[in-house]
Scaffold this active site. Structure first.
Site, PDB file in Angstrom:
ATOM      1  N   ASP A  24       8.396   0.376  10.367  1.00 61.31           N
ATOM      2  CA  ASP A  24       7.297   1.385   9.763  1.00 61.31           C
ATOM      3  C   ASP A  24       7.439   2.805  10.622  1.00 61.31           C
ATOM      4  O   ASP A  24       7.374   3.867   9.935  1.00 61.31           O
ATOM      5  CB  ASP A  24       5.690   0.896   9.970  1.00 61.31           C
ATOM      6  CG  ASP A  24       4.983   2.176   9.651  1.00 61.31           C
ATOM      7  OD1 ASP A  24       4.836   2.701   8.440  1.00 61.31           O
ATOM      8  OD2 ASP A  24       3.902   2.612  10.934  1.00 61.31           O
TER       9      ASP A  24
ATOM     10  N   HIS B 226     -10.096   0.677  11.013  1.00 60.79           N
ATOM     11  CA  HIS B 226      -9.071   1.651  10.913  1.00 60.79           C
ATOM     12  C   HIS B 226      -9.544   3.050  10.201  1.00 60.79           C
ATOM     13  O   HIS B 226     -10.187   2.806   9.032  1.00 60.79           O
ATOM     14  CB  HIS B 226      -7.561   1.285  10.350  1.00 60.79           C
ATOM     15  CG  HIS B 226      -6.602   2.422  10.292  1.00 60.79           C
ATOM     16  ND1 HIS B 226      -5.953   2.794  11.048  1.00 60.79           N
ATOM     17  CD2 HIS B 226      -6.294   3.063   9.191  1.00 60.79           C
ATOM     18  CE1 HIS B 226      -5.033   3.637  10.831  1.00 60.79           C
ATOM     19  NE2 HIS B 226      -5.385   3.998   9.452  1.00 60.79           N
TER      20      HIS B 226
ATOM     21  N   ARG C 111      10.052   9.365   5.923  1.00 60.73           N
ATOM     22  CA  ARG C 111       9.144   9.990   4.619  1.00 60.73           C
ATOM     23  C   ARG C 111       8.930  11.327   5.166  1.00 60.73           C
ATOM     24  O   ARG C 111       8.609  12.361   4.167  1.00 60.73           O
ATOM     25  CB  ARG C 111       7.895   9.107   4.611  1.00 60.73           C
ATOM     26  CG  ARG C 111       8.236   7.578   3.785  1.00 60.73           C
ATOM     27  CD  ARG C 111       7.457   6.792   4.142  1.00 60.73           C
ATOM     28  NE  ARG C 111       5.853   7.051   3.757  1.00 60.73           N
ATOM     29  CZ  ARG C 111       4.933   6.694   4.263  1.00 60.73           C
ATOM     30  NH1 ARG C 111       4.790   5.865   5.121  1.00 60.73           N
ATOM     31  NH2 ARG C 111       3.735   7.295   3.578  1.00 60.73           N
TER      32      ARG C 111
ATOM     33  N   LYS D 151       0.435  -2.151  10.391  1.00 59.77           N
ATOM     34  CA  LYS D 151       0.155  -1.951  11.805  1.00 59.77           C
ATOM     35  C   LYS D 151      -1.014  -2.850  12.257  1.00 59.77           C
ATOM     36  O   LYS D 151      -0.959  -3.477  13.260  1.00 59.77           O
ATOM     37  CB  LYS D 151       0.008  -0.683  12.149  1.00 59.77           C
ATOM     38  CG  LYS D 151       1.262   0.054  12.106  1.00 59.77           C
ATOM     39  CD  LYS D 151       0.912   1.525  12.392  1.00 59.77           C
ATOM     40  CE  LYS D 151       0.529   2.480  11.026  1.00 59.77           C
ATOM     41  NZ  LYS D 151       1.337   3.669  10.790  1.00 59.77           N
TER      42      LYS D 151
ATOM     43  N   SER E 162       2.021   1.010   5.140  1.00 57.93           N
ATOM     44  CA  SER E 162       1.956   1.634   6.531  1.00 57.93           C
ATOM     45  C   SER E 162       0.884   1.280   7.348  1.00 57.93           C
ATOM     46  O   SER E 162       0.911   0.598   8.579  1.00 57.93           O
ATOM     47  CB  SER E 162       2.390   2.973   6.364  1.00 57.93           C
ATOM     48  OG  SER E 162       2.403   3.410   7.843  1.00 57.93           O
TER      49      SER E 162
HETATM   50  N1  URA Z   1      -0.842   6.605   8.331  1.00 57.69           N
HETATM   51  C1  URA Z   1      -0.372   5.753   8.561  1.00 57.69           C
HETATM   52  O1  URA Z   1      -0.064   4.929   9.395  1.00 57.69           O
HETATM   53  N2  URA Z   1       0.811   5.615   7.593  1.00 57.69           N
HETATM   54  C2  URA Z   1       1.076   6.658   6.444  1.00 57.69           C
HETATM   55  O2  URA Z   1       1.866   6.511   5.701  1.00 57.69           O
HETATM   56  C3  URA Z   1       0.094   7.603   6.482  1.00 57.69           C
HETATM   57  C4  URA Z   1      -0.810   7.665   7.236  1.00 57.69           C
END
Ligand code: URA
Length: 433
Positions: A161, A82, A168, A187, A183
């Site tokens: 999320d 990632h 947010r 994923k 977050s």
């Molecule tokens: N990328 C994400 O997937 N989540 C966040 O909170 C910030 C960047």
């Protein structure tokens, strides 16, 4: 249990239990806890932080809030990568076939881009015929036979999320390390990764502007991985200027192929080999990083990494001839040269401005509904550390749009010059594991 009590606990700096975190995330996903209470909680976390245990429990609760991908029919250790996002970041296109070429399965789910950073799915969809959607059976079969398949994100992955991130965004609580870390990791865990390599970008074009903040985010994510039994390594890499020389979609595919032949730009090759080496070691193909790097470098030089890329494109319906004939990729009608008005050493190159300029040319989306022009983009001719004379070519803009004045202005203003030579920041700052 009452949400108001959990908000109060966090406001006063106390830790929540696993049951309390699960109550909150389940309730929020089911619309039983309203946005205003979740906003108050996010703000409390912003100021009070979360412990390692709480952050791991929040990650798991969000990962379990929707569908999870079961990759158990795939043989081997599934290592996912990632990136926290950057301009010109085409490393997934390079690493996926490279790691697959040493026998480590790559079962990747990727996203589309929004704003000034591009998504891997968009870059691949620029290849004529390429299909990003396939059935689960096909996906598993491709990974087991070719060691590589890449699909777009689908299904109802981490709905908690999705809701919380959107909240947010409008409540000034994005920039909280436990919230960002949970977050991202939720994923990855929901999409079935056994092990995770994180590319945490640092600098003007990145989410994390300072090395200190990037280190905190990386350490938090590595700790989450430890708590949840997923081996996780984080690479802190430079994003004070765009990565590589090409920004866009079709042109980033071309640059990725250049790296796959072993003749790509040095810094892009360096970050790709670093990330791929960690993935290959976590995937069990090699015992140590040095051996992994040597073998992966050999795969670039002997054509096997590029051959894996070709097979992958063909297996997902794309035209494999693009590998030898780049002109089969979408081509823009207009090519505009942006030349320097100043003389000096390039001291800074604002990646975000270059990313926005590429978006204005059609390479990215301003809103989710926008259509991408795969041919649009920017070729960078001068980077940080280069000496530039007035009149030298800085960048070339590729577009099908008639108007490019704003993009031209943004690209030009991205550059800063000084009179004496400048030190170029390292590509890799450190590795956290
Ligand atoms: N990328 C994400 O997937 N989540 C966040 O909170 C910030 C960047």
């Amino acid at each position: 249990m009452r949400m108001v009590d959990l908000i109060q606990k966090k406001r006063d700096g106390q830790s929540l239990s696993e049951a309390e975190i699960q109550f909150m995330i389940k309730g929020y996903t089911a619309d039983e806890i309203p946005d205003y209470q979740m906003s108050a909680f996010a703000m409390a976390v912003y100021f009070q932080g979360m412990s390692e245990e709480e952050t791991a429990q929040l990650t798991m609760a969000m990962a379990d809030s929707g569908d999870t991908v079961d990759l158990s029919p795939i043989e081997g250790v599934i290592v996912d990568k990632h990136s926290t996002g950057g301009v010109g970041d085409k490393t997934s296109l390079i690493i996926a076939p490279l790691v697959a070429s040493v026998g480590v399965p790559v079962a990747k789910m990727s996203g589309r881009g929004l704003g000034h950073t591009g998504g891997t799915v968009d870059k691949l969809e620029g290849i004529p015929g390429f299909q990003i959607e396939m059935t689960r059976e096909q996906f598993i079969d491709n990974v087991n036979t070719l060691k590589l398949a890449l699909v777009g994100q689908s299904g109802n992955l981490t709905p908690a999320d999705k809701k919380l991130y959107a909240l947010r965004d409008v409540t000034a609580t994005v920039n909280s390390i436990p919230l960002i870390a949970s977050s991202i990791m939720s994923k990855k865990i929901a999409s079935g990764a056994d092990a995770i390599v994180l590319d945490v970008k640092v600098g003007s074009g990145a989410f994390m502007k300072s090395l200190e903040d990037a280190r905190k985010l990386a350490t938090t994510m590595v700790q989450i991985g430890k708590h949840l039994g997923r081996r996780t390594v984080a690479v802190l890499s430079d994003m004070n200027q765009p990565l590589g020389h090409e920004i866009g979609n079709a042109n980033e595919v071309v640059e990725a192929m250049q790296v796959l032949t072993g003749m790509g730009e040095a810094r892009l090759t360096e970050i790709s080999l670093t990330l791929a080496s960690h993935m290959a070691v976590l995937g069990g193909a090699f015992d140590d990083l040095e051996q992994a790097r040597q073998e992966l470098t050999a795969k670039l030089k002997n054509g096997q990494a590029l051959a894996t890329f070709r097979t992958f494109i063909e297996a997902q319906g794309g035209n494999p001839d693009i590998v030898d004939r780049h002109e089969l990729l979408p081509q823009a009608k207009h090519h505009l040269e942006v030349r320097s008005e100043k003389e000096g050493y390039v001291s800074a190159m604002d990646a975000e401005s270059i990313g926005i300029a590429a978006m204005l040319l059609g390479a990215g989306r301003e809103t989710k509904e926008d259509r991408i022009d795969y041919a649009a983009g920017i070729s960078i001719h001068k980077k940080v550390g280069d000496f530039v004379k007035a009149g030298d070519l800085l960048v070339e803009l590729h577009t099908n749009r008639e108007q490019a004045a704003r993009a031209e202005e943004m690209a030009r203003s991205a550059y800063e010059f000084v009179d004496s030579p400048v030190e170029v920041k390292p590509m890799i700052y450190e590795i956290i594991e």
